[in-house]
Motif scaffolding. Sequence first.
Motif, PDB file in Angstrom:
ATOM      1  N   ARG A  93       0.926  -1.189  -0.114  1.00 53.69           N
ATOM      2  CA  ARG A  93      -0.019   0.091   0.007  1.00 53.69           C
ATOM      3  C   ARG A  93       0.646   1.301   0.118  1.00 53.69           C
ATOM      4  NH1 ARG A  93      -1.070   3.039   4.143  1.00 53.69           N
ATOM      5  NH2 ARG A  93      -3.065   4.575   3.725  1.00 53.69           N
ATOM      6  N   GLY A 130      -7.563   8.272   8.541  1.00 47.43           N
ATOM      7  CA  GLY A 130      -8.356   8.387   6.872  1.00 47.43           C
ATOM      8  C   GLY A 130      -7.708   9.649   6.460  1.00 47.43           C
ATOM      9  N   GLY A 131      -7.869   9.418   5.145  1.00 49.97           N
ATOM     10  CA  GLY A 131      -7.256  10.888   4.315  1.00 49.97           C
ATOM     11  C   GLY A 131      -5.992  10.924   4.515  1.00 49.97           C
ATOM     12  N   THR A 132      -5.162   9.939   4.801  1.00 53.51           N
ATOM     13  CA  THR A 132      -3.489  10.402   4.992  1.00 53.51           C
ATOM     14  C   THR A 132      -2.849  10.707   3.467  1.00 53.51           C
ATOM     15  OG1 THR A 132      -3.148   8.009   4.853  1.00 53.51           O
ATOM     16  CG2 THR A 132      -3.551   9.160   6.907  1.00 53.51           C
ATOM     17  N   ARG A 133      -3.341   9.977   2.705  1.00 51.54           N
ATOM     18  CA  ARG A 133      -2.740  10.328   1.093  1.00 51.54           C
ATOM     19  C   ARG A 133      -2.986  11.627   0.863  1.00 51.54           C
ATOM     20  NH1 ARG A 133      -5.402   5.941  -2.026  1.00 51.54           N
ATOM     21  NH2 ARG A 133      -5.796   5.193   0.104  1.00 51.54           N
ATOM     22  N   ASP A 173     -11.559   7.457   9.495  1.00 50.24           N
ATOM     23  CA  ASP A 173     -11.037   5.890   9.130  1.00 50.24           C
ATOM     24  C   ASP A 173     -12.540   5.280   9.228  1.00 50.24           C
ATOM     25  OD1 ASP A 173      -9.710   3.752   8.936  1.00 50.24           O
ATOM     26  OD2 ASP A 173      -9.350   3.530  10.954  1.00 50.24           O
ATOM     27  N   ASP A 176     -14.504   5.803   6.304  1.00 53.69           N
ATOM     28  CA  ASP A 176     -13.910   5.175   5.034  1.00 53.69           C
ATOM     29  C   ASP A 176     -14.198   3.576   5.180  1.00 53.69           C
ATOM     30  OD1 ASP A 176     -11.783   3.587   3.855  1.00 53.69           O
ATOM     31  OD2 ASP A 176     -10.877   5.525   3.450  1.00 53.69           O
TER      32      ASP A 176
HETATM   33  N1  UDP Z   1      -5.167   2.211   7.977  1.00 52.48           N
HETATM   34  C1  UDP Z   1      -4.785   1.491   9.080  1.00 52.48           C
HETATM   35  N2  UDP Z   1      -3.647   0.316   8.851  1.00 52.48           N
HETATM   36  C2  UDP Z   1      -2.869   0.537   7.589  1.00 52.48           C
HETATM   37  C3  UDP Z   1      -3.282   1.288   6.622  1.00 52.48           C
HETATM   38  C4  UDP Z   1      -4.547   2.031   6.879  1.00 52.48           C
HETATM   39  O1  UDP Z   1      -5.217   1.517  10.342  1.00 52.48           O
HETATM   40  O2  UDP Z   1      -2.206  -0.218   7.529  1.00 52.48           O
HETATM   41  C5  UDP Z   1      -6.346   3.019   8.485  1.00 52.48           C
HETATM   42  C6  UDP Z   1      -5.709   4.531   8.556  1.00 52.48           C
HETATM   43  O3  UDP Z   1      -6.249   5.165   9.557  1.00 52.48           O
HETATM   44  C7  UDP Z   1      -5.926   5.313   7.380  1.00 52.48           C
HETATM   45  C8  UDP Z   1      -7.254   4.457   6.778  1.00 52.48           C
HETATM   46  O4  UDP Z   1      -7.106   3.137   7.187  1.00 52.48           O
HETATM   47  O5  UDP Z   1      -5.985   6.536   7.298  1.00 52.48           O
HETATM   48  C9  UDP Z   1      -7.443   4.603   5.328  1.00 52.48           C
HETATM   49  O6  UDP Z   1      -6.703   4.075   4.748  1.00 52.48           O
HETATM   50  P1  UDP Z   1      -6.607   4.120   3.147  1.00 52.48           P
HETATM   51  O7  UDP Z   1      -5.797   3.161   2.600  1.00 52.48           O
HETATM   52  O8  UDP Z   1      -8.014   4.345   2.714  1.00 52.48           O
HETATM   53  O9  UDP Z   1      -5.873   5.557   2.842  1.00 52.48           O
HETATM   54  P2  UDP Z   1      -5.949   7.115   3.414  1.00 52.48           P
HETATM   55  O10 UDP Z   1      -7.408   7.156   3.443  1.00 52.48           O
HETATM   56  O11 UDP Z   1      -5.461   7.250   4.714  1.00 52.48           O
HETATM   57  O12 UDP Z   1      -5.493   7.896   2.253  1.00 52.48           O
END
Ligand code: UDP
Length: 243
Positions: A93, A130-133, A173, A176
């Motif tokens: 990921r 959530g929303g870290t990217r 999160d 999501d």
């Molecule tokens: N997450 C987690 N463990 C991981 C990857 C993601 O707990 O190994 C959680 C984290 O809170 C993240 C959320 O799942 O922000 C959503 O992940 P996603 O892959 O949708 O990416 P993001 O929304 O952060 O861009």
Amino acid sequence: MFSRKLIDESGIRADGRRLDELRPIKLEIGVLSNADGSAYIEQGKSKVIAAVYGPRELHPKHLSLPDRAMLRCRYHMAPFSVEQRKSPAPSRREMELSKVVREALEPSIFLEYYPRTSIDVFIEVLEADGGTRCAGITAASLALADAGIPTRDLVSACAAGKVEGLFVLDLTDAEDKASEADVPLAIMPNLGSITLLQMDGMLTLDEFQSIVELAVKGCKQIHSIQREALKAKYVAVKEVVEE
Ligand code: UDP
């Protein structure tokens, strides 16, 4: 019909937000003294730091590009950023996100000004909700500006999605994980161009269009918060210099 857990009858979400409301955002620029540029973002409970080095000589040299700088990005989650300790080794990921972050930032930078060099962007997720990217892209764009790297526009990023049958902006999160679909988006608002568009889940074309419109609205709000953060740092610096 849905038995709603995350959104009540009046359209208020578990954290008190309206459907089209961003989480509170705090931005700080120039937070690291050892990087050429840096920025920190808190978006709700998500906390992300971005550091930029460069343009600098690229090693190994045979990888350097004769006509432009090479942009390299690393998106990484700290082991303590999630509830279940995450291995510090890069996951699939994180490798994918490093690539999409690079592609989201690349069109904004005048890479052709710096042939044979590299510009390195490090995004470190300190706390993830959530929303870290998207938070990483928003912070990295400011870190590039802080490093003095000329860009066409700031890149502003935000996700929107469908949760419990309703369209929502800036998913946590929990949202999501419960969502029917989630669309992370990055734009250069002044140029009207999209640099990141992903979708997880299923939507009709009409739903997709409405969600993209919602995400664009969120990105534009983030763009003005980014501009304010830049002004807060650089106008203050200019005033000190002029005194
Ligand atoms: N997450 C987690 N463990 C991981 C990857 C993601 O707990 O190994 C959680 C984290 O809170 C993240 C959320 O799942 O922000 C959503 O992940 P996603 O892959 O949708 O990416 P993001 O929304 O952060 O861009």
